[in-house]
Design an enzyme around this catalytic site. Sequence first.
Site, short mmCIF file in Angstrom:
data_model
loop_
_atom_site.label_atom_id
_atom_site.label_comp_id
_atom_site.label_asym_id
_atom_site.label_seq_id
_atom_site.Cartn_x
_atom_site.Cartn_y
_atom_site.Cartn_z
N GLU A 128 -14.11 55.65 -12.27
CA GLU A 128 -13.01 56.28 -13.01
C GLU A 128 -12.98 57.72 -12.50
OE1 GLU A 128 -11.19 58.53 -15.20
OE2 GLU A 128 -12.57 58.09 -16.85
N CYS B 250 -9.49 64.03 -17.00
CA CYS B 250 -9.11 63.31 -15.79
C CYS B 250 -7.62 62.92 -15.85
CB CYS B 250 -9.97 62.09 -15.60
SG CYS B 250 -10.10 61.10 -17.08
P1 NAI Z 1 -18.94 65.17 -9.88
O1 NAI Z 1 -18.10 63.99 -9.64
O2 NAI Z 1 -19.68 65.75 -8.72
O3 NAI Z 1 -20.00 64.86 -11.05
C1 NAI Z 1 -19.89 63.77 -11.94
C2 NAI Z 1 -21.24 63.08 -12.07
O4 NAI Z 1 -21.65 62.62 -10.80
C3 NAI Z 1 -22.37 64.01 -12.56
O5 NAI Z 1 -23.25 63.27 -13.38
C4 NAI Z 1 -23.06 64.38 -11.27
O6 NAI Z 1 -24.42 64.76 -11.44
C5 NAI Z 1 -22.95 63.09 -10.48
N1 NAI Z 1 -23.07 63.26 -9.03
C6 NAI Z 1 -22.71 64.32 -8.28
N2 NAI Z 1 -23.01 64.10 -6.98
C7 NAI Z 1 -23.60 62.88 -6.90
C8 NAI Z 1 -24.13 62.10 -5.84
N3 NAI Z 1 -24.17 62.56 -4.59
N4 NAI Z 1 -24.63 60.88 -6.13
C9 NAI Z 1 -24.62 60.40 -7.38
N5 NAI Z 1 -24.14 61.11 -8.44
C10 NAI Z 1 -23.61 62.33 -8.20
O7 NAI Z 1 -18.01 66.28 -10.55
P2 NAI Z 1 -18.29 67.85 -10.72
O8 NAI Z 1 -18.90 68.39 -9.48
O9 NAI Z 1 -19.01 68.07 -11.98
O10 NAI Z 1 -16.80 68.39 -10.86
C11 NAI Z 1 -15.97 68.54 -9.71
C12 NAI Z 1 -14.58 68.12 -10.03
O11 NAI Z 1 -14.54 66.74 -10.33
C13 NAI Z 1 -13.97 68.78 -11.25
O12 NAI Z 1 -13.48 70.04 -10.98
C14 NAI Z 1 -12.89 67.80 -11.60
O13 NAI Z 1 -11.77 68.04 -10.77
C15 NAI Z 1 -13.49 66.46 -11.23
N6 NAI Z 1 -14.06 65.76 -12.40
C16 NAI Z 1 -13.39 64.67 -12.88
C17 NAI Z 1 -13.86 64.03 -14.00
C18 NAI Z 1 -13.16 62.85 -14.57
O14 NAI Z 1 -13.20 62.65 -15.78
N7 NAI Z 1 -12.57 61.99 -13.76
C19 NAI Z 1 -15.04 64.51 -14.73
C20 NAI Z 1 -15.71 65.61 -14.10
C21 NAI Z 1 -15.21 66.21 -12.98
#
Ligand code: NAI
Length: 536
Positions: free
Chosen positions: A303, A337
Amino acid sequence: MAARRISSFLSRSSVSLSLLRSLGNNSSRGSGCIQRFSTATAFEQPITPPVQISYTQHLIDGKFVDAASGKTFPTYDPRTGEVIAHVAEGDAEDINRAVAAARKAFDEGPWPKMTAYERSRILLRFADLVDKHNDELAALETWDNGKPYEQAAKSEVPLLSRLFRYYAGWADKIHGLTVPADGNYHVQTLHEPIGVAGQIIPWNFPLIMFAWKVGPALACGNTIVLKTAEQTPLTALYAAKLFHEAGLPPGVLNVVSGYGPTAGAALASHMDVDKLAFTGSTDTGKIVLELAAKSNLKPVTLELGGKSPFIVCEDADIDKAVELAHFALFFNQGQCCCAGSRTFVHECVYEEFIEKSKARALRRVVGDPFKEGVEQGPQVDSEQFNKVLKYIRSGLESKATLECGGERFGSKGYFIQPTVFSNVQDDMLIAKDEIFGPVQSILKFKDVDEVIKRANATRYGLAAGVFTNNLNTANRLMRGLKAGTVWVNCFDVFDAAIPFGGYKMSGIGREKGIYSLNSYLQVKAVVTPLKNPAWL
Ligand code: NAI
Ligand code: MG
């Protein structure tokens, strides 16, 4: 629940509307940014959160334990940037231990062997405990994330218990089919749990994401290793503790805190994890999909991000559309999101819509999220704060018209002024990228076919909002838009029964509702020859 949330939100808005009238509105369109952001001012002393932090270790096999390395990492208060607590920092070894516990609970433990009715009763007991501890859960969520306490306490925590009651209802209603195959065979399908589910959640709705992942996985009889986001580790630990109080056997739900490239990647690439569910950015979604493919080819649901259109037709109820467009974008500090982050407005009502949207943004109550009546708290961390300010600069450079906002709010923490841009063009970065902050981009359109084409011209396809009183226009838009959810004359309605997920690069699969069960079940076909087929 969502209807409740929206109505409490609207009643707060009308309070701030009368306050604005008494204050007057000093800003002028397109002339820079003289602001009157509601009555709130940046606070001198943050309000002390009404909760203690009790759980900071990993929860593995029913016990709170330190990280194998002994390391911890800080989690911060986004109101001030100060450290709230130090939390166990998981990496590959902690994930190995948690997966081993989940494996044992699945292969040998009572969970998949328990009757579905007993599993359902544990989910119901957990939901009751969530209600009982509503205020502590909400306070921790606000402290860690920065979202308004009223939003967490009155809407999000109640959504959590609602969702677990919904999936408790499913637990004993999951069954296969008898298939009318070739007459020589008796064929049936068994719907079985997949095994150990790895779940990686983000920081914008930590408790709701916990629910969307854990609810269906447990209802189907799987065991879980869940990795929280490094920005917001506190509430999932508290919720998992409540689950054990509700009678969940050890090892069924394990929670590991830690960073993505270490703990998250170890979970996604683990050979003994049977299924992976992820919510977060599209870029990280691609990484975990690759890790899953390169390890044991575990099935993955994703998602991901969005750039959802919110379309206001000329025949819409404009005041309602202004309020809902504001809500669709600014809710949760814009960190959704499915935020309605491209507000397309018909040219006939464009000027009026901008005036009213700007006035609404200027009335938005920004301040300490623990204070009553506050609609907007800080962004979650310095990284997100700087990212949003960078997009605001990009909007200015690309010559969109800044109607209001555009700067940080106050001098402490990660607050940003509610910002509205008009005259936004499709090729501007602010119209293409997910900003994930309180920045509304308003675009003009002429006719429905044109707006369908423009709304779909994005790599995302998570959600869309449509505002019209014409049934034919609504029908054209709801069928033409390539998005997993289309809200017509409403937005952000999130009942547990409604499926949620994305087209295109917004994701793979659906969460919530009956649809989520499919991704936590294996279908086994069982074929038996019939002794006397003719007789049957
Ligand atoms: P992210 O996608 O990097 O983090 C989300 C989760 O993934 C966290 O638990 C993080 O620790 C984990 N994660 C990060 N890198 C990983 C890897 N290499 N392998 C496995 N797990 C990993 O999102 P982040 O850096 O917090 O935010 C960046 C952008 O993502 C935000 O500015 C926003 O645009 C978007 N975002 C979208 C969300 C949604 O609800 N679809 C939620 C959070 C962020
Ligand atoms: Mg990241």
